[in-house]
Motif scaffolding. Structure first.
Motif, short mmCIF file in Angstrom:
data_model
loop_
_atom_site.label_atom_id
_atom_site.label_comp_id
_atom_site.label_asym_id
_atom_site.label_seq_id
_atom_site.Cartn_x
_atom_site.Cartn_y
_atom_site.Cartn_z
N VAL A 126 12.61 -1.09 -22.28
CA VAL A 126 13.14 0.25 -22.50
C VAL A 126 13.33 0.55 -23.99
CG1 VAL A 126 15.57 -0.43 -22.35
CG2 VAL A 126 14.90 1.89 -21.72
N LEU A 127 13.60 -0.47 -24.80
CA LEU A 127 13.82 -0.23 -26.23
C LEU A 127 12.54 0.16 -26.96
CD1 LEU A 127 16.33 -3.09 -27.13
CD2 LEU A 127 16.80 -0.72 -26.50
N GLU A 128 11.40 -0.04 -26.33
CA GLU A 128 10.13 0.37 -26.93
C GLU A 128 9.69 1.76 -26.48
OE1 GLU A 128 7.31 -2.60 -25.96
OE2 GLU A 128 8.45 -4.26 -26.86
N ARG A 129 10.44 2.32 -25.53
CA ARG A 129 10.10 3.64 -25.02
C ARG A 129 10.83 4.73 -25.81
NH1 ARG A 129 10.58 3.66 -18.58
NH2 ARG A 129 9.89 5.80 -19.02
N ARG A 130 10.22 5.91 -25.85
CA ARG A 130 10.78 7.01 -26.62
C ARG A 130 11.24 8.18 -25.75
NH1 ARG A 130 6.53 7.35 -31.76
NH2 ARG A 130 6.65 5.14 -32.33
N ASP A 131 11.11 8.02 -24.42
CA ASP A 131 11.43 9.13 -23.53
C ASP A 131 12.66 8.88 -22.66
OD1 ASP A 131 10.21 7.08 -22.18
OD2 ASP A 131 9.19 8.38 -20.75
N THR A 132 13.30 7.73 -22.78
CA THR A 132 14.44 7.42 -21.93
C THR A 132 15.36 6.44 -22.64
OG1 THR A 132 15.10 6.62 -19.74
CG2 THR A 132 13.28 5.48 -20.80
N THR A 133 16.61 6.40 -22.18
CA THR A 133 17.60 5.51 -22.78
C THR A 133 17.91 4.34 -21.85
OG1 THR A 133 19.48 6.71 -21.82
CG2 THR A 133 18.64 7.47 -23.96
N PHE A 134 18.62 3.37 -22.39
CA PHE A 134 19.01 2.19 -21.61
C PHE A 134 19.91 2.59 -20.45
CE2 PHE A 134 21.33 -1.70 -20.73
CZ PHE A 134 20.35 -2.67 -20.82
N ALA A 135 20.86 3.48 -20.70
CA ALA A 135 21.79 3.91 -19.65
C ALA A 135 21.06 4.66 -18.54
CB ALA A 135 22.88 4.79 -20.25
N GLU A 136 20.08 5.47 -18.91
CA GLU A 136 19.33 6.23 -17.91
C GLU A 136 18.54 5.30 -17.00
OE1 GLU A 136 18.60 10.30 -20.57
OE2 GLU A 136 17.02 8.79 -20.36
N GLN A 137 18.00 4.24 -17.55
CA GLN A 137 17.23 3.30 -16.73
C GLN A 137 18.13 2.48 -15.80
OE1 GLN A 137 13.85 3.01 -16.27
NE2 GLN A 137 13.97 4.95 -17.37
N ILE A 138 19.33 2.14 -16.26
CA ILE A 138 20.27 1.46 -15.37
C ILE A 138 20.66 2.38 -14.22
CG2 ILE A 138 22.59 0.50 -15.18
CD1 ILE A 138 22.37 -0.57 -17.95
N ASN A 139 20.95 3.62 -14.54
CA ASN A 139 21.34 4.57 -13.49
C ASN A 139 20.19 4.80 -12.51
OD1 ASN A 139 23.67 6.56 -12.86
ND2 ASN A 139 21.84 7.83 -12.70
N LEU A 140 18.97 4.87 -13.03
CA LEU A 140 17.80 5.03 -12.15
C LEU A 140 17.66 3.83 -11.23
CD1 LEU A 140 15.22 6.53 -11.29
CD2 LEU A 140 14.03 5.37 -13.17
N ALA A 141 17.88 2.63 -11.75
CA ALA A 141 17.76 1.42 -10.93
C ALA A 141 18.79 1.41 -9.80
CB ALA A 141 17.92 0.19 -11.81
N VAL A 142 20.02 1.81 -10.10
CA VAL A 142 21.05 1.84 -9.07
C VAL A 142 20.70 2.87 -8.00
CG1 VAL A 142 23.50 2.20 -8.61
CG2 VAL A 142 22.80 1.08 -10.72
N ASN A 143 20.21 4.03 -8.42
CA ASN A 143 19.81 5.05 -7.45
C ASN A 143 18.62 4.59 -6.62
OD1 ASN A 143 21.19 7.95 -7.73
ND2 ASN A 143 21.19 6.99 -9.74
N GLN A 144 17.69 3.87 -7.25
CA GLN A 144 16.52 3.39 -6.52
C GLN A 144 16.88 2.36 -5.46
OE1 GLN A 144 14.08 2.11 -9.82
NE2 GLN A 144 12.87 3.99 -9.81
N THR A 145 17.94 1.60 -5.68
CA THR A 145 18.37 0.59 -4.70
C THR A 145 19.49 1.09 -3.80
OG1 THR A 145 19.87 -0.33 -6.38
CG2 THR A 145 17.70 -1.34 -6.17
N LEU A 146 19.89 2.35 -3.95
CA LEU A 146 21.00 2.88 -3.16
C LEU A 146 20.68 2.86 -1.67
CD1 LEU A 146 23.74 4.27 -2.92
CD2 LEU A 146 22.61 6.45 -3.38
N VAL A 147 19.48 3.34 -1.32
CA VAL A 147 19.11 3.37 0.10
C VAL A 147 19.05 1.96 0.67
CG1 VAL A 147 17.25 3.96 1.70
CG2 VAL A 147 17.89 5.56 -0.09
N ARG A 148 18.54 1.02 -0.12
CA ARG A 148 18.47 -0.36 0.36
C ARG A 148 19.87 -0.92 0.57
NH1 ARG A 148 14.85 -5.31 -2.16
NH2 ARG A 148 15.61 -6.93 -0.74
N SER A 149 20.80 -0.61 -0.32
CA SER A 149 22.17 -1.08 -0.16
C SER A 149 22.80 -0.50 1.10
CB SER A 149 23.00 -0.71 -1.39
OG SER A 149 22.52 -1.36 -2.55
N ILE A 150 22.55 0.79 1.34
CA ILE A 150 23.09 1.43 2.54
C ILE A 150 22.48 0.80 3.79
CG2 ILE A 150 23.21 3.59 3.82
CD1 ILE A 150 23.30 5.05 1.14
N ASN A 151 21.17 0.62 3.79
CA ASN A 151 20.51 0.02 4.96
C ASN A 151 21.00 -1.40 5.21
OD1 ASN A 151 18.98 2.30 5.48
ND2 ASN A 151 17.25 1.62 4.24
#
Length: 396
Positions: A233-258
């Motif tokens: 993520v530190l080599e990317r120019r379109d997103t931040t570290f916090a945004e990628q953590i939040n995206l990861a939690v949202n991406q695994t949200l359904v799996r956690s619920i299931n």
């Protein structure tokens, strides 16, 4: 004839979370979630302290126990009256209906004579046979041994989990955040036991230790996705570290619920069967702690472990610098400058090459002109030809 199958609402919900079209601020409001978690933990500690402690089972406090089976009526007042009449010195009397047709009476230790009198009175009062009334005595020493072993088992589990996750994720911050989630799960689960008066038995203690492994598994799933999203993520120019953590939690949200649903359904079935059909106290105590702990563990991972890890990492200088550049647009300006520089660099060689070709063409033309002059000879004047004109008289 082929038909298009439209995804259901939950599937669309999961797809939106994975693509980022829908997002919940697990990291953006991390201070709020961590504050609420701290408040819940504080309340969970205060409830037993203010309310007089936990509802400890007879295995921890010691005493006599009677179980009446196959009774037609399950009036607990009848059992309390009999015990107070036959054992006047008995204290901490608890008579509960643990299953259909089953009554359990617990109290402080009775003498042998009092035990026989209470047993006979319960048999007569509930209208059952002698074999349907059982009595037992449990000493507090056994409960103390169970508590001590459970404590050391918890310590060993936490230490091994801390070391194992630190090696697996190659960072102690993920390990610390996951252990914080485990601690939240246990404290809040025990607090709920104290708030609702659930009885804490050795089976419940085993359940508490079991939910640690479930909570740890959920944390590993979420953190593994976080590591994947933030690897470059530190080599990317379109997103931040916090945004990628939040995206990861949202991406695994359904799996956690299931995962929570899949875990709660069989545990709930065991709880129902153990409590209302079989009357098995061990199954009831074990499944109840698992049922509560699985639900609390899911919230611990999503609202404690992941936000805490984000807080631990976002303070790093390199991540702060990267976040500032992305949010201020400096990365975009630098990218435009690089493109302009590359464009200018590519134009200069082209112009130089063009000038070189033009100079070379001029030299070639001059040389050709000189060659033509050197090889050119004076032209000879043509000789005058004498033309005799013979006039012909066509008439003569």
């Amino acid at each position: 004839m082929a038909t298009d199958v439209k995804p259901n609402a939950f599937a669309r919900f999961g797809n939106d979370l994975h693509s980022g079209a829908r997002s919940y601020p697990f990291v953006g409001k991390r201070r709020l979630w961590l504050l609420l978690a701290a408040v819940l933990m504080a309340v969970s500690v205060l409830i037993p302290a203010v309310g007089g402690g936990f509802n400890l089972g007879i295995d921890f406090r010691g005493g006599s126990e009677f179980v009446v089976s196959k009774t037609a009526h399950v009036d607990t007042a009848t059992g309390e009256r009999i015990i107070h009449e036959k054992a006047k010195d008995a204290s901490d009397v608890r008579v509960t209906n643990i299953a259909p047709g089953t009554i359990r009476a617990q109290m402080s230790k009775l003498s042998d004579d009092e035990t026989l009198q209470v047993k006979a009175a319960l048999q007569e009062g509930y209208g059952v046979s002698e074999n349907d009334v059982t009595s037992s005595f449990v000493g507090p020493t056994w409960g103390a041994d169970v508590t001590r072993q459970a404590f050391w088992g918890l310590v060993a589990f936490v230490v091994l989990a801390l070391i194992g996750m630190a090696f697996y994720f190659r960072t102690w911050k993920m390990s610390l955040a996951s252990i914080a989630g485990l601690f939240f799960t246990v404290v809040v689960t025990v607090g709920l036991y104290a708030a609702f008066g659930f009885e804490i038995t050795p089976s419940a203690i085993i359940g508490f230790l079991t939910i640690l492994s479930y909570s740890l598994y959920d944390s590993v799933v979420v953190f593994d996705k976080i590591r994947e999203n933030t690897e470059d993520v530190l080599e990317r120019r379109d997103t931040t570290f916090a945004e990628q953590i939040n995206l990861a939690v949202n991406q695994t949200l359904v799996r956690s619920i299931n995962t929570a649903i899949v875990g709660v359904l069989p545990v709930g079935a065991i709880l129902f069967i153990g409590a209302f059909i079989l009357g098995a106290g061990t199954l009831q105590d074990l499944s109840l702690s698992l049922f509560v702990g699985i639900l609390v563990g899911m919230f611990g991972t999503l609202f404690v472990s992941a936000p805490l890890y984000a807080s631990l990492r976002l303070g790093e200088a390199q991540i702060r610098e990267h976040t500032a550049k992305v949010e201020s647009g400096n990365f975009k300006d630098a990218e435009d400058a690089d493109e302009a520089e590359d464009s200018e660099g590519s134009e200069e060689p082209a112009e130089a090459e063009k000038a070189a070709k033009s100079s070379k063409s001029e030299e070639s033309a001059d040389k050709a002109t000189e060659d033509e002059k050197a090889t050119e000879k004076p032209a000879k004047k043509p000789a005058r030809a004498t033309i005799e004109i013979h006039r012909v008289n066509l008439n003569g």
